[in-house]
Scaffold this motif. Structure first.
Motif, short mmCIF file in Angstrom:
data_model
loop_
_atom_site.label_atom_id
_atom_site.label_comp_id
_atom_site.label_asym_id
_atom_site.label_seq_id
_atom_site.Cartn_x
_atom_site.Cartn_y
_atom_site.Cartn_z
N ALA A 118 0.83 -1.20 0.00
CA ALA A 118 0.00 0.00 0.00
C ALA A 118 0.87 1.25 0.00
CB ALA A 118 -0.92 0.00 1.22
N THR B 284 -4.66 3.97 -5.12
CA THR B 284 -5.38 4.79 -4.14
C THR B 284 -6.76 5.22 -4.61
OG1 THR B 284 -4.28 6.76 -5.02
CG2 THR B 284 -3.26 5.66 -3.12
N ALA C 115 -12.22 5.57 -3.39
CA ALA C 115 -11.00 5.02 -2.82
C ALA C 115 -10.84 3.56 -3.24
CB ALA C 115 -11.00 5.14 -1.31
N ASN D 172 -8.05 1.50 -2.05
CA ASN D 172 -7.44 0.72 -0.97
C ASN D 172 -6.63 -0.44 -1.52
OD1 ASN D 172 -8.74 2.34 1.06
ND2 ASN D 172 -10.62 1.24 0.61
#
Length: 428
Positions: free
Chosen positions: A268, A377, A400, A402
């Motif tokens: 991430a 993102t 979003a 994620n």
């Protein structure tokens, strides 16, 4: 103590001093100065997409699927065959595909369609004239008119024509996200003058772009389409002007020995500013985060195109440059947003590019080391059309995702890195 023993001890002392001196010497690292050039190789385009459709006899229908975002317009042209040089189309500005609230325009839009006179051939009575396509001996055989494109309603040629709504029906369906389906129907069978609709062309474009201009002389492509139903010339003319284009946004660079200064492949986003850079083209936060990282010896923002007097995006044939000093063991990392996307950026791998190889400073074209990365993102939309992409005012406003940082693989089509991007590193 005899003299020989003194000599032996003195020699050992010198040897010991020499060994100590060698251990405390630090070899000079190999250093060099570099200039980096980042170029946008994408060529600006007038039309986002386009297509053609064939002859439509009464009762026949043509459909076309396309992608379009807020701010995009649809234009089309098709000949009313029982005429000398008339064609159907929207206003010369095209039809806005979204309303002021950002809602897709759908349903029957025939009310926005008009019959236009290309002004290239003298009009004859519709359905009778010997120089009209069904009866002429060959293309481009009628007397030249040497006039301008204008609404047939403003021409006043004294002839009677069927209403637009009795000949053609044009409708739009919104297929979700940025997808549309255009349907063109020939409904002239029950009109007072049934007529084929000749092969035509449609195009998606921004405001200010036109297939033809009211009050100006027709292009060769419109003339051929309106007189002879030949859409090939217009299609050939706009093909080089059709396709995807995107600026690059201002970016950041770092010279470092540490790994994963900007991102880690498959992990991430670090939450240090890459998201803002990749979604909005703003490098400031990421630059600040890089500035305090261990192992970073130089860093900075590149934001002013070569020859420009102020910061701005990198447009067609534009170049960003930056310079730095580095030493053997240093790596270069950078990131710059591909603006007509939701969160994509160009960069080297997660650990950057080594600036020295076998003790020699590198120099040359290193585009082959670059990939187009997805920051993970924000959910990706169709490139060049998504309402949440910055050009349509949507920076940092999409859904979003994620996800994780990875080389882009979302099912959409993007220009290859070598078609769009070039990075040259020059040893000074």
């Amino acid at each position: 103590m005899n003299m020989n023993k003194w000599k032996t001890m003195f020699a050992a002392g010198l040897l010991g001093f020499g060994l100590v001196a060698c251990k405390t010497e630090t070899p000079q690292a190999t250093t060099a100065s570099f200039e980096v050039r980042i170029e946008n190789l994408l060529q600006a385009k007038t039309f986002a997409s386009k297509g053609t459709f064939g002859l439509l006899q009464p009762g026949e229908t043509a459909t076309a699927d396309f992608q379009a975002g807020p701010g995009d317009y649809l234009s089309f042209a098709t000949m009313f065959v029982q005429s000398n040089d008339l064609f159907y189309g929207f206003d010369d500005t095209g039809l806005a595909l979204y309303d002021q609230d950002g809602n897709a325009v759908t349903g029957d839009v025939t009310g926005a369609v008009d019959l236009w006179d290309s002004g290239t051939e003298v009009n004859e009575e519709p359905g009778v004239g010997l120089n009209q396509a069904p009866r002429q001996s060959g293309p481009d055989t009628g007397p030249a008119e040497n006039a301008q494109v204008q609404l047939l309603a403003n021409v006043g040629d004294g002839f009677n024509y069927p209403s637009d709504e009795s000949v053609i029906r044009v409708s739009l369906a919104h297929d979700g996200a940025t997808g549309f389906t255009l349907t063109i129907e020939n409904i002239s069978a029950s009109s007072n003058l049934p007529s084929p609709l000749a092969p035509g062309l449609w195009a998606i474009h921004p405001s200010g772009v036109k297939l033809f201009t009211d009050g100006e002389v027709s292009s060769p492509g419109i003339e051929a389409l309106a007189e002879d139903g030949n859409n090939a010339i217009l299609d050939e003319a706009i093909t080089p002007e059709t396709g995807y284009f995107s600026p690059f946004a201002p970016g950041v660079f770092a010279i470092h020995t540490a790994d994963q200064v900007i991102f880690a492949d498959g992990q991430a986003d670090f939450g240090e500013g890459l998201e803002v850079l990749a979604e909005d083209g703003d490098p400031a936060s990421l630059n600040d985060a890089i500035s305090v990282k261990e192992g970073v010896s130089a860093y900075g923002i590149f934001n002013t195109p070569e020859g420009a007097s102020a910061p701005g995006p990198l447009l067609e044939n534009g170049v960003y440059t930056f310079t730095f000093d580095a030493e053997d063991g240093d790596y270069l990392s950078f990131a710059t947003m591909l603006v007509q996307t939701n969160d994509l950026f160009y960069g080297f791998g997660e650990n950057g590019l080594p600036l020295f190889r076998n003790g020699e400073a590198i120099s040359g074209d290193y585009t082959a080391e670059v990939d187009l990365w997805d920051a993970g993102t924000e959910v990706n939309e169709y490139p060049g059309a998504g309402p949440n992409q910055p050009i349509r005012g949507g920076g940092n406003s999409g859904d979003a995702e994620n996800g994780t940082v990875s080389i882009v693989n979302d099912g959409f089509t993007y220009p290859s890195v070598t078609e769009s991007f070039r990075i040259t590193i020059i040893k000074k």
